[in-house]
Every structure is written in C-alpha cells, then in structure tokens.
Design an enzyme around this catalytic site. Structure first.
Site, PDB file in Angstrom:
ATOM      1  CB  SER A  98      -0.904   0.085   1.157  1.00 31.50           C
ATOM      2  OG  SER A  98      -2.146   1.011   1.081  1.00 31.50           O
ATOM      3  CG  ASP A 234      -6.962  -3.595  -2.838  1.00 33.58           C
ATOM      4  OD1 ASP A 234      -7.776  -2.860  -2.413  1.00 33.58           O
ATOM      5  OD2 ASP A 234      -5.776  -3.505  -2.893  1.00 33.58           O
ATOM      6  CG  HIS A 262      -5.716  -2.712   0.653  1.00 31.40           C
ATOM      7  ND1 HIS A 262      -5.190  -2.425  -0.500  1.00 31.40           N
ATOM      8  CD2 HIS A 262      -4.943  -2.024   1.657  1.00 31.40           C
ATOM      9  CE1 HIS A 262      -4.293  -1.400  -0.238  1.00 31.40           C
ATOM     10  NE2 HIS A 262      -4.181  -1.321   0.984  1.00 31.40           N
TER      11      HIS A 262
END
Length: 296
Positions: A98, A234, A262
């Site tokens: 991320s 995601d 995610h």
C-alpha cells in the site's frame, strides 16, 4: 501484542522500532497506512527461516514515535535508508504494501543503489483511483470523524454486521483484509497517531484520488527485478493499477490473487510466501551478505 521482540534505534532524536528476525540474506518489509510490522503477520515467520527479515514500524505507526513534522514519501524512504545504515546493510530487496509500495518506489528514485529488487503489494503510486475512505481523510473535519471510527463500539459492530450479512446469504465475505482494515482504525485512537495518519494520507491523496504517481520514474525500474502482487477484490486500491506498471515495465512479474482483498499477504499467506520466495531466489539475492557476514 506482537509475537516479536522489537529492536529500536534513535534516528534524528525519534525512536524507530523494528523487527529483525532470521540470519539469511536481508529483505525489508514496509507496511502501509495505519499498519505496522504486524501487517506482515505470518510472512515474517515464514521468511525468517530463510532470510534476515527487517520490518520497521514507520514513524507515526505502530510502536515507533509519532513526531510532528514531515510524513512525505521521501521522508519515510530516508528513514528506511537510515535504518539500513544502522544495520550495516548496503542493499536489500524491498517489499512495500500500500503506502509502503510508494515509499519503496521513492527509495528506488532517491537511493537506487540500496534496492536490489522491488516487490509491490497492493501498492499506492500507480494510479489515481483509491477508496472513498482515503479520499475522505483528506477533507476538512476528517480529524473529528477518525476518533469515532477508532472506537471499539464502531469496529466491533461493523465486524458483527458484516458477519451477519454473510449468514443471511448476502455477498459479503468478512475476510482478513476487511477485518484488518477495521481493526487498523484502532491505531488512530490517540492524537499523535491520528495526526501522523492524516499527514501521511494528505501527502499522497487528495479529494480526487492519489496525487503522487511513480509513472515518471518507471524507466528507473526497467533494469530492476520487479514483482507486483494484488488482491482481485481490493476495494482500497484497485488491481487495475498493476496494469500501469505492467505496460511500462514489461519484464515485471504480476500476480493477482482473485479472492484476496487489500492484504493479499494475509488473505493468501501460503501462496504469497511461495511467490515472494520464488522472486527472491536469484543469484543477485543469494549473493547478498547475511547478518553473520556483516557483523564480522
């Protein structure tokens, strides 16, 4: 409680805490927003049987200090460099999840000699689209909403509602990614963590989506072995972003876990480790110094 005993180092008068496990070639794991080394739960245990795993709690996150100041990608990247200097690690493969993906890409841009290879996991910095939740964090007044999301009542009831919907046969799967996202909001219960989260988010996201893109630096990745892992489900950063680097860097390897969210490293831990381990197994990594060799 973390199952690991965290090491610590003072960098520019602030204390950074990190995991340092295993004795093989080094590999650095960089978590994302609201995360910590615990975002790599299960992977540290698996990887440390073959590698020396370095997994910091970035400043503003986890057990590290939450100073007021710069939370830009460049600042976080410099922290990773300083940690490697402290550990006498010249270079290493870096794995970023991320926001951590954006950080390690920024490190490639700023300190290319420190990164042997690059693995991006549900990474930021590859396209404008992000969830409404992240966009909302950039708006005025969001600092008033975060304490509510951080409350035990909201998080527990959100998990209960998701579970009940699943029992009723509705298409909601309370997987580890979803639960981890809700649990992570507990970290912004205190003011320092909340301010660090907002500063980190606003450094890369605006009301219309991500404001920082790595596209202009893709040429730097052409000779760098690259792996992209994404969850097909995601909802935070869509898997379509993987195509942005696949087109620009055709030698990169792209893996989409169709049922993961995610946090593919949590949703599909065995598959994630298998693919990452395969990626790390090459002469460039095998020849890197181990901890024992560095300490001599």
């Amino acid at each position: 409680m973390s199952p690991y005993e965290l090491e610590s180092v003072e960098l520019h008068k602030d204390v950074l805490r990190y995991v340092d496990e295993g004795d093989g070639p080094p590999v650095v794991l960089v978590h994302g927003l609201l995360g910590s080394h615990e975002s790599w739960a299960g992977q540290i245990e698996r990887l440390s049987t073959k590698y020396r795993v370095i997994a910091p709690d970035l400043f503003g996150h986890g057990s590290s200090d939450k100073p007021s100041g710069d939370y830009s990608l460049s600042s976080h990247a410099a922290t990773i460099r300083d940690l490697l200097d402290h550990l006498d690690i010249t270079s290493a493969p870096m794995v970023g999840h991320s926001l951590g993906g954006g950080i390690v890409m920024q490190a490639v841009y700023l300190f290319p000699e420190r990164i042997d290879r690059l693995a991006l996991v549900s990474s930021g910095g590859l396209g404008p689209e992000v969830s409404l939740l992240l966009k909302a964090a950039t708006l005025p007044g969001s600092e008033l909403v975060l304490p509510v999301l951080a409350s035990d009542w909201v998080r527990k009831n959100a998990e209960s509602v998701v579970g009940q919907l699943g029992k009723w046969g509705l298409p909601v799967r309370p997987g580890k990614s979803m639960l981890e996202t809700w649990r992570s909001f507990k970290t912004v219960a205190d003011k320092g963590s909340r301010e660090a989260f907002l500063a980190s988010t606003r450094a890369v996201v605006g009301p219309r989506g991500q404001t920082v893109s790595a596209k202009q630096h893709f040429e730097k990745f052409e000779s760098l072995p690259s792996l992209l892992v994404w969850g097909g489900k995601d909802r935070m950063i869509p898997a379509s972003h993987a195509d942005n680097i696949r087109r620009e860097v055709p030698n990169s390897r792209v893996e989409i876990f169709s049922s993961a969210g995610h946090f593919p490293q949590l949703d599909e831990p065995d598959l994630f480790f298998k693919i990452l381990d395969q990626f790390l197994q090459s002469s460039a990594v095998a020849d890197a110094p181990t901890r024992a060799a560095v300490s001599e």
